[in-house]
Design an enzyme around this catalytic site. Sequence first.
Site, PDB file in Angstrom:
ATOM      1  N   LYS A   1      -7.339   1.418  -3.155  1.00 15.75           N
ATOM      2  CA  LYS A   1      -6.825   0.873  -1.732  1.00 15.75           C
ATOM      3  C   LYS A   1      -7.042   1.804  -0.538  1.00 15.75           C
ATOM      4  CE  LYS A   1      -5.226  -1.711   1.649  1.00 15.75           C
ATOM      5  NZ  LYS A   1      -4.000  -2.433   1.715  1.00 15.75           N
TER       6      LYS A   1
ATOM      7  N   LYS B   1       0.470   4.587   8.376  1.00 16.43           N
ATOM      8  CA  LYS B   1       1.121   4.963   7.151  1.00 16.43           C
ATOM      9  C   LYS B   1       0.007   5.052   6.081  1.00 16.43           C
ATOM     10  CE  LYS B   1       2.272   1.736   4.523  1.00 16.43           C
ATOM     11  NZ  LYS B   1       1.979   1.033   3.551  1.00 16.43           N
TER      12      LYS B   1
ATOM     13  N   THR C   1       0.865  -1.159  -0.063  1.00 15.39           N
ATOM     14  CA  THR C   1      -0.114  -0.012  -0.075  1.00 15.39           C
ATOM     15  C   THR C   1       1.042   1.159  -0.099  1.00 15.39           C
ATOM     16  OG1 THR C   1      -1.749  -1.105   1.080  1.00 15.39           O
ATOM     17  CG2 THR C   1      -1.845   1.265   1.259  1.00 15.39           C
TER      18      THR C   1
END
Length: 297
Positions: free
Chosen positions: A182, A250, A107
């Site tokens: 995502k 993150k 990701t």
Amino acid sequence: MKSNSRGGERMEKKIGFIGVGVMGVHMASHLMNAGYEVVVYNRTKEKALPLLEAGAEWKNTVKEVAETADVIITIVGYPHDVEEVYLGANGLLNHARKGTYFIDMTTSKPALAVAIHEEAKKRDMHALDAPVSGGEIGAKEARLAIMVGGDEADFQAVLPILEKMGSNIMLQGGAGAGQHTKMCNQIAIASGMIGVCEAVAYAEKAGLSAETVLQTIQTGAAGSWSLSNLAPKMIHGNFEPGFYIKHFIKDMTIALESAEEMGLLTPGLKLAKESYEKLAQQGQENSGTQALYKLYQ
């Protein structure tokens, strides 16, 4: 475009796998079980031992993987890791052969995925961004959702490989589209986790059996993956990681930055990120995302 060709013809290619952590180790094992020759590299070799014992070949550097493999899958930690692995002096793009296929399942930032795609194309190589959802359970059971960005022909070429790791595989658009998808996934999870934690905390505060409440509400309109899979862990005090808090922070940071670039307000995402950052400051960065419940105990 959804995959409807499970069990299709297998590419006779050597696969390089970089990043065999909590999820990667299972993903790589499925490829080996399907008969693919797999070479692996990980910063910590110990994490690769189960694969090596099963017959995978170890490589000492990213460069060695690049020089050996026909298809290279990466699932590393952070965007700066992706940048180093692909664009660094000893990275993949500088040492792979023409025609190599890259599948980055980390990701990461949509803009970085576009940059890698463009650089790969200049070198007659093929790059796809293909982040996943489903956590360790999905990786272990080969039923990950895989969100792909890139060229249609490249997607079709590697689809038999992706099908060995996931059950819901869709091409979302051009380069970067997988990463944007995502971000949608993580935004939905972030706010949803707050609701799951508050529901469990409310049930316990009201003197109810949280397990009985969960059995009822998870089959109704409140049902979600997090409610079914992570709420039971909260109830039983299991905060082991299927997905690390530090990595979720993150992801939420990338989503917030991308949303701001597009002029979109995401207050739920902002609140969730602040809550998880509070947990990280308390030393919980290596716990699973369900540890958010600790803020309510």
